[in-house]
Design a protein around this motif. Structure first.
Motif, PDB file in Angstrom:
ATOM      1  N   LYS A 110       0.822  -1.222   0.000  1.00  0.00           N
ATOM      2  CA  LYS A 110       0.000   0.000   0.000  1.00  0.00           C
ATOM      3  C   LYS A 110       0.853   1.268   0.000  1.00  0.00           C
ATOM      4  N   VAL A 111       2.121   1.140   0.427  1.00  0.00           N
ATOM      5  CA  VAL A 111       3.015   2.307   0.463  1.00  0.00           C
ATOM      6  C   VAL A 111       3.682   2.411  -0.903  1.00  0.00           C
ATOM      7  N   PRO A 112       3.378   3.486  -1.657  1.00  0.00           N
ATOM      8  CA  PRO A 112       3.917   3.581  -3.018  1.00  0.00           C
ATOM      9  C   PRO A 112       5.434   3.760  -3.050  1.00  0.00           C
ATOM     10  N   ALA A 113       6.043   3.269  -4.110  1.00  0.00           N
ATOM     11  CA  ALA A 113       7.479   3.481  -4.310  1.00  0.00           C
ATOM     12  C   ALA A 113       7.723   4.983  -4.438  1.00  0.00           C
ATOM     13  N   ASP A 114       8.674   5.491  -3.654  1.00  0.00           N
ATOM     14  CA  ASP A 114       8.993   6.921  -3.638  1.00  0.00           C
ATOM     15  C   ASP A 114       7.728   7.765  -3.517  1.00  0.00           C
ATOM     16  N   GLY A 115       6.886   7.388  -2.558  1.00  0.00           N
ATOM     17  CA  GLY A 115       5.646   8.106  -2.305  1.00  0.00           C
ATOM     18  C   GLY A 115       5.237   7.959  -0.854  1.00  0.00           C
ATOM     19  N   ALA A 116       4.051   8.483  -0.519  1.00  0.00           N
ATOM     20  CA  ALA A 116       3.595   8.492   0.859  1.00  0.00           C
ATOM     21  C   ALA A 116       2.084   8.298   0.936  1.00  0.00           C
ATOM     22  N   ILE A 117       1.635   7.787   2.081  1.00  0.00           N
ATOM     23  CA  ILE A 117       0.214   7.671   2.371  1.00  0.00           C
ATOM     24  C   ILE A 117      -0.034   8.073   3.818  1.00  0.00           C
ATOM     25  N   ALA A 118      -1.228   8.583   4.080  1.00  0.00           N
ATOM     26  CA  ALA A 118      -1.623   8.923   5.443  1.00  0.00           C
ATOM     27  C   ALA A 118      -2.295   7.712   6.077  1.00  0.00           C
ATOM     28  N   VAL A 119      -1.957   7.442   7.335  1.00  0.00           N
ATOM     29  CA  VAL A 119      -2.572   6.366   8.106  1.00  0.00           C
ATOM     30  C   VAL A 119      -2.807   6.896   9.520  1.00  0.00           C
ATOM     31  N   SER A 122       5.959  20.840  10.144  1.00  0.00           N
ATOM     32  CA  SER A 122       6.193  21.648  11.345  1.00  0.00           C
ATOM     33  C   SER A 122       6.126  23.146  11.061  1.00  0.00           C
ATOM     34  N   HIS A 123       6.084  23.528   9.811  1.00  0.00           N
ATOM     35  CA  HIS A 123       5.997  24.941   9.457  1.00  0.00           C
ATOM     36  C   HIS A 123       4.561  25.389   9.249  1.00  0.00           C
ATOM     37  N   ALA A 124       3.846  24.705   8.354  1.00  0.00           N
ATOM     38  CA  ALA A 124       2.518  25.176   7.970  1.00  0.00           C
ATOM     39  C   ALA A 124       1.387  24.260   8.413  1.00  0.00           C
ATOM     40  N   GLU A 125       1.716  23.151   9.084  1.00  0.00           N
ATOM     41  CA  GLU A 125       0.715  22.215   9.579  1.00  0.00           C
ATOM     42  C   GLU A 125      -0.244  21.728   8.490  1.00  0.00           C
ATOM     43  N   VAL A 126       0.321  21.366   7.342  1.00  0.00           N
ATOM     44  CA  VAL A 126      -0.441  20.722   6.272  1.00  0.00           C
ATOM     45  C   VAL A 126       0.064  19.295   6.144  1.00  0.00           C
ATOM     46  N   SER A 127      -0.751  18.439   5.556  1.00  0.00           N
ATOM     47  CA  SER A 127      -0.408  17.025   5.469  1.00  0.00           C
ATOM     48  C   SER A 127       0.797  16.770   4.565  1.00  0.00           C
ATOM     49  N   LEU A 128       1.769  16.058   5.110  1.00  0.00           N
ATOM     50  CA  LEU A 128       2.935  15.674   4.323  1.00  0.00           C
ATOM     51  C   LEU A 128       2.632  14.492   3.402  1.00  0.00           C
ATOM     52  N   ALA A 129       1.498  13.841   3.592  1.00  0.00           N
ATOM     53  CA  ALA A 129       1.137  12.698   2.751  1.00  0.00           C
ATOM     54  C   ALA A 129       0.999  13.094   1.288  1.00  0.00           C
ATOM     55  N   GLU A 130       0.761  14.364   1.041  1.00  0.00           N
ATOM     56  CA  GLU A 130       0.616  14.859  -0.329  1.00  0.00           C
ATOM     57  C   GLU A 130       1.933  15.364  -0.907  1.00  0.00           C
ATOM     58  N   GLY A 131       3.010  15.272  -0.129  1.00  0.00           N
ATOM     59  CA  GLY A 131       4.299  15.771  -0.577  1.00  0.00           C
ATOM     60  C   GLY A 131       5.069  14.765  -1.412  1.00  0.00           C
ATOM     61  N   GLU A 132       6.152  15.231  -2.004  1.00  0.00           N
ATOM     62  CA  GLU A 132       7.025  14.368  -2.809  1.00  0.00           C
ATOM     63  C   GLU A 132       8.062  13.701  -1.910  1.00  0.00           C
ATOM     64  N   VAL A 133       8.399  12.456  -2.265  1.00  0.00           N
ATOM     65  CA  VAL A 133       9.401  11.694  -1.525  1.00  0.00           C
ATOM     66  C   VAL A 133      10.556  11.404  -2.470  1.00  0.00           C
ATOM     67  N   TYR A 134      11.771  11.759  -2.050  1.00  0.00           N
ATOM     68  CA  TYR A 134      12.962  11.491  -2.859  1.00  0.00           C
ATOM     69  C   TYR A 134      14.210  11.596  -1.991  1.00  0.00           C
ATOM     70  N   ASP A 135      15.210  10.790  -2.322  1.00  0.00           N
ATOM     71  CA  ASP A 135      16.518  10.823  -1.655  1.00  0.00           C
ATOM     72  C   ASP A 135      16.427  10.839  -0.135  1.00  0.00           C
ATOM     73  N   GLY A 136      15.525  10.034   0.437  1.00  0.00           N
ATOM     74  CA  GLY A 136      15.428   9.957   1.893  1.00  0.00           C
ATOM     75  C   GLY A 136      14.758  11.137   2.546  1.00  0.00           C
ATOM     76  N   THR A 137      14.055  11.955   1.746  1.00  0.00           N
ATOM     77  CA  THR A 137      13.359  13.110   2.306  1.00  0.00           C
ATOM     78  C   THR A 137      11.903  13.129   1.854  1.00  0.00           C
ATOM     79  N   ILE A 138      11.108  13.916   2.587  1.00  0.00           N
ATOM     80  CA  ILE A 138       9.744  14.195   2.170  1.00  0.00           C
ATOM     81  C   ILE A 138       9.600  15.707   2.108  1.00  0.00           C
TER      82      ILE A 138
END
Length: 107
Positions: free
Chosen positions: A11-20, A44-60
């Motif tokens: 369920k966890v996409p390759a180089d991606g994220a999901i909210a649980v 921690s800055h804007a309090e928006v969901s990181l699940a919609e962010g991009e994942v790459y090189d060990g970062t979100i």
């Protein structure tokens, strides 16, 4: 330390994220380089969901203002965020992702 079975690893996409949710706590599962990580859902800055962010090189990356966070430590790597996000221990067993609901560095 106890782990909670969260979802099938597929369920966890390759180089991606999901909210649980783990025991009532919103968490993001992210996969980078084949490894699954768990971090707090909100930037921690804007309090928006990181699940919609991009994942790459060990970062979100937060989709709103572009802050990036290390998936291992939660540390921000660029502004505007200056505070880390919470990280959780993760293990994958028998094709399922398990998360320790107590905050801390990944195992």
């Amino acid at each position: 330390m106890s782990f909670v079975k969260v979802c099938p690893e597929e369920k966890v996409p390759a180089d991606g994220a999901i909210a649980v949710e783990v025991e009532g706590t919103p968490i993001v599962l992210a996969r980078s380089g084949g490894t699954v990580y768990a971090v707090g859902e909100l930037c921690s800055h804007a309090e928006v969901s990181l699940a919609e962010g991009e994942v790459y090189d060990g970062t979100i990356e937060c989709w709103l203002h572009g802050s990036c966070f290390d998936l291992r430590t939660g540390a921000p790597s660029n502004p505007p965020a200056t505070r880390p996000i919470t990280t959780y221990r993760v293990k994958v067993e028998d094709g399922y992702v398990h998360v320790a609901p107590d905050a801390g560095a990944p195992a």
